[in-house]
Design a protein around this motif. Structure first.
Motif, PDB file in Angstrom:
ATOM      1  N   HIS A  85       0.815  -1.215   0.000  1.00  0.00           N
ATOM      2  CA  HIS A  85       0.000   0.000   0.000  1.00  0.00           C
ATOM      3  C   HIS A  85       0.853   1.271   0.000  1.00  0.00           C
ATOM      4  N   PHE A  86       2.139   1.125   0.224  1.00  0.00           N
ATOM      5  CA  PHE A  86       3.042   2.274   0.231  1.00  0.00           C
ATOM      6  C   PHE A  86       3.853   2.364  -1.053  1.00  0.00           C
ATOM      7  N   ASP A  87       4.296   1.233  -1.568  1.00  0.00           N
ATOM      8  CA  ASP A  87       5.049   1.196  -2.822  1.00  0.00           C
ATOM      9  C   ASP A  87       5.071  -0.261  -3.289  1.00  0.00           C
ATOM     10  N   GLU A  88       4.601  -0.502  -4.499  1.00  0.00           N
ATOM     11  CA  GLU A  88       4.521  -1.872  -5.036  1.00  0.00           C
ATOM     12  C   GLU A  88       5.884  -2.540  -5.161  1.00  0.00           C
ATOM     13  N   ARG A  89       6.956  -1.750  -5.157  1.00  0.00           N
ATOM     14  CA  ARG A  89       8.300  -2.320  -5.281  1.00  0.00           C
ATOM     15  C   ARG A  89       8.860  -2.819  -3.951  1.00  0.00           C
ATOM     16  N   LEU A  90       8.260  -2.412  -2.839  1.00  0.00           N
ATOM     17  CA  LEU A  90       8.767  -2.833  -1.531  1.00  0.00           C
ATOM     18  C   LEU A  90       8.549  -4.324  -1.321  1.00  0.00           C
ATOM     19  N   ARG A  91       9.573  -4.976  -0.810  1.00  0.00           N
ATOM     20  CA  ARG A  91       9.508  -6.408  -0.533  1.00  0.00           C
ATOM     21  C   ARG A  91      10.086  -6.685   0.842  1.00  0.00           C
ATOM     22  N   VAL A  92       9.609  -7.763   1.459  1.00  0.00           N
ATOM     23  CA  VAL A  92      10.184  -8.256   2.712  1.00  0.00           C
ATOM     24  C   VAL A  92      10.484  -9.733   2.504  1.00  0.00           C
ATOM     25  N   GLU A  93      11.647 -10.167   3.006  1.00  0.00           N
ATOM     26  CA  GLU A  93      12.019 -11.567   2.854  1.00  0.00           C
ATOM     27  C   GLU A  93      12.786 -12.039   4.076  1.00  0.00           C
ATOM     28  N   PRO A  94      12.642 -13.315   4.397  1.00  0.00           N
ATOM     29  CA  PRO A  94      13.474 -13.862   5.468  1.00  0.00           C
ATOM     30  C   PRO A  94      14.895 -14.008   4.955  1.00  0.00           C
ATOM     31  N   TYR A  95      15.847 -13.695   5.801  1.00  0.00           N
ATOM     32  CA  TYR A  95      17.252 -13.808   5.420  1.00  0.00           C
ATOM     33  C   TYR A  95      17.902 -14.952   6.195  1.00  0.00           C
ATOM     34  N   VAL A  96      17.628 -14.987   7.504  1.00  0.00           N
ATOM     35  CA  VAL A  96      18.049 -16.087   8.372  1.00  0.00           C
ATOM     36  C   VAL A  96      16.862 -16.398   9.269  1.00  0.00           C
ATOM     37  N   SER A  97      16.479 -17.667   9.338  1.00  0.00           N
ATOM     38  CA  SER A  97      15.361 -18.064  10.196  1.00  0.00           C
ATOM     39  C   SER A  97      15.882 -18.894  11.362  1.00  0.00           C
ATOM     40  N   ARG A  98      15.379 -18.582  12.532  1.00  0.00           N
ATOM     41  CA  ARG A  98      15.811 -19.312  13.724  1.00  0.00           C
ATOM     42  C   ARG A  98      15.325 -20.743  13.697  1.00  0.00           C
ATOM     43  N   GLU A  99      16.100 -21.576  14.356  1.00  0.00           N
ATOM     44  CA  GLU A  99      15.717 -22.978  14.489  1.00  0.00           C
ATOM     45  C   GLU A  99      15.451 -23.335  15.938  1.00  0.00           C
ATOM     46  N   SER A 100      15.720 -22.379  16.850  1.00  0.00           N
ATOM     47  CA  SER A 100      15.415 -22.577  18.269  1.00  0.00           C
ATOM     48  C   SER A 100      15.121 -21.203  18.864  1.00  0.00           C
ATOM     49  N   ALA A 101      14.511 -21.197  20.029  1.00  0.00           N
ATOM     50  CA  ALA A 101      14.135 -19.942  20.684  1.00  0.00           C
ATOM     51  C   ALA A 101      15.353 -19.089  21.021  1.00  0.00           C
ATOM     52  N   GLU A 102      16.499 -19.706  21.185  1.00  0.00           N
ATOM     53  CA  GLU A 102      17.707 -18.975  21.558  1.00  0.00           C
ATOM     54  C   GLU A 102      18.357 -18.283  20.358  1.00  0.00           C
ATOM     55  N   GLU A 103      18.001 -18.678  19.163  1.00  0.00           N
ATOM     56  CA  GLU A 103      18.619 -18.116  17.966  1.00  0.00           C
ATOM     57  C   GLU A 103      17.913 -16.836  17.542  1.00  0.00           C
ATOM     58  N   ILE A 104      18.343 -16.270  16.436  1.00  0.00           N
ATOM     59  CA  ILE A 104      17.786 -15.021  15.915  1.00  0.00           C
ATOM     60  C   ILE A 104      17.219 -15.247  14.521  1.00  0.00           C
ATOM     61  N   CYS A 105      16.472 -14.268  14.077  1.00  0.00           N
ATOM     62  CA  CYS A 105      16.041 -14.199  12.685  1.00  0.00           C
ATOM     63  C   CYS A 105      16.576 -12.897  12.113  1.00  0.00           C
ATOM     64  N   LEU A 106      16.833 -12.915  10.830  1.00  0.00           N
ATOM     65  CA  LEU A 106      17.141 -11.696  10.094  1.00  0.00           C
ATOM     66  C   LEU A 106      16.116 -11.605   8.971  1.00  0.00           C
ATOM     67  N   GLU A 107      15.488 -10.446   8.838  1.00  0.00           N
ATOM     68  CA  GLU A 107      14.541 -10.219   7.752  1.00  0.00           C
ATOM     69  C   GLU A 107      14.919  -8.928   7.058  1.00  0.00           C
ATOM     70  N   ARG A 108      14.784  -8.948   5.741  1.00  0.00           N
ATOM     71  CA  ARG A 108      15.258  -7.836   4.917  1.00  0.00           C
ATOM     72  C   ARG A 108      14.107  -7.166   4.199  1.00  0.00           C
ATOM     73  N   VAL A 109      14.098  -5.834   4.232  1.00  0.00           N
ATOM     74  CA  VAL A 109      13.162  -5.022   3.472  1.00  0.00           C
ATOM     75  C   VAL A 109      13.978  -4.370   2.351  1.00  0.00           C
ATOM     76  N   TYR A 110      13.474  -4.462   1.129  1.00  0.00           N
ATOM     77  CA  TYR A 110      14.221  -3.893   0.007  1.00  0.00           C
ATOM     78  C   TYR A 110      13.261  -3.420  -1.083  1.00  0.00           C
ATOM     79  N   LEU A 111      13.811  -2.666  -2.020  1.00  0.00           N
ATOM     80  CA  LEU A 111      13.056  -2.217  -3.194  1.00  0.00           C
ATOM     81  C   LEU A 111      13.395  -3.142  -4.348  1.00  0.00           C
ATOM     82  N   ALA A 112      12.400  -3.811  -4.897  1.00  0.00           N
ATOM     83  CA  ALA A 112      12.608  -4.688  -6.045  1.00  0.00           C
ATOM     84  C   ALA A 112      12.858  -3.825  -7.276  1.00  0.00           C
ATOM     85  N   GLU A 113      13.710  -4.306  -8.144  1.00  0.00           N
ATOM     86  CA  GLU A 113      13.975  -3.574  -9.378  1.00  0.00           C
ATOM     87  C   GLU A 113      12.830  -3.796 -10.344  1.00  0.00           C
ATOM     88  N   GLU A 114      12.521  -2.757 -11.066  1.00  0.00           N
ATOM     89  CA  GLU A 114      11.394  -2.848 -12.014  1.00  0.00           C
ATOM     90  C   GLU A 114      11.831  -3.471 -13.307  1.00  0.00           C
TER      91      GLU A 114
END
Length: 157
Positions: free
Chosen positions: A128-157
């Motif tokens: 709703h803000f920009d059709e090019r905006l994307r979010v993707e998982p970069y690293v997903s945790r496998e246990s509660a002690e781990e972390i996740c990394l998620e990336r927001v980026y502009l897709a190329e047209e």
């Protein structure tokens, strides 16, 4: 607050699991995607009232992601930023802990639970803000002690 938010997600995840049992995975995920689109419209309408109008699209995407996740009860920090993307570190996540409480393994779904539950709602909001905006998982945790990394980026047209 984290515990109360997590309890709400426990109900949501339990509901999704029961829906999958009755309708099958495809039917349940289809309904969930429709609900994510609806939620995206509602959240975008709310956020548009409070975001500065002079922000560039990537900064808007990062701010929308940050507000969505922190309002949802997650503990996140900006991990890395460059001209094309912003990556967030998710330390404590009520979605993930709710999945664990219900007894759901993230590997249960093809794209993982975040790919089917959380990220579609964030993506629907970003659209709703920009059709090019994307979010993707970069690293997903496998246990509660781990972390996740998620990336927001502009897709190329």
């Amino acid at each position: 607050m984290f515990t109360g938010v997590k309890r709400a997600y426990v109900l949501q995840v339990a509901y999704v699991m029961k829906t999958i049992e009755r309708l099958g995975t495809d039917g349940a995920i289809e309904i969930l995607e429709e609900a994510a689109q609806m939620q995206g419209r509602i959240i975008a309408r709310e956020l548009k009232r409070s975001l500065p109008e002079d922000m560039n699209p990537l900064d808007i995407g990062a701010e929308v992601y940050k507000r969505f996740m922190t309002d949802a009860g997650a503990e996140i920090t900006e991990h890395q930023r460059d001209d094309n993307s912003v990556t967030f570190l998710i330390k404590r996540c009520p979605f993930y802990e709710a999945f664990l409480d219900v007894g759901v393994d993230c590997g249960m779904f093809l794209n993982g639970l975040c790919g089917n539950l959380t990220l579609p709602s964030i993506q629907a909001t970003l659209n709703h803000f920009d059709e090019r905006l994307r979010v993707e998982p970069y690293v997903s945790r496998e246990s509660a002690e781990e972390i996740c990394l998620e990336r927001v980026y502009l897709a190329e047209e």
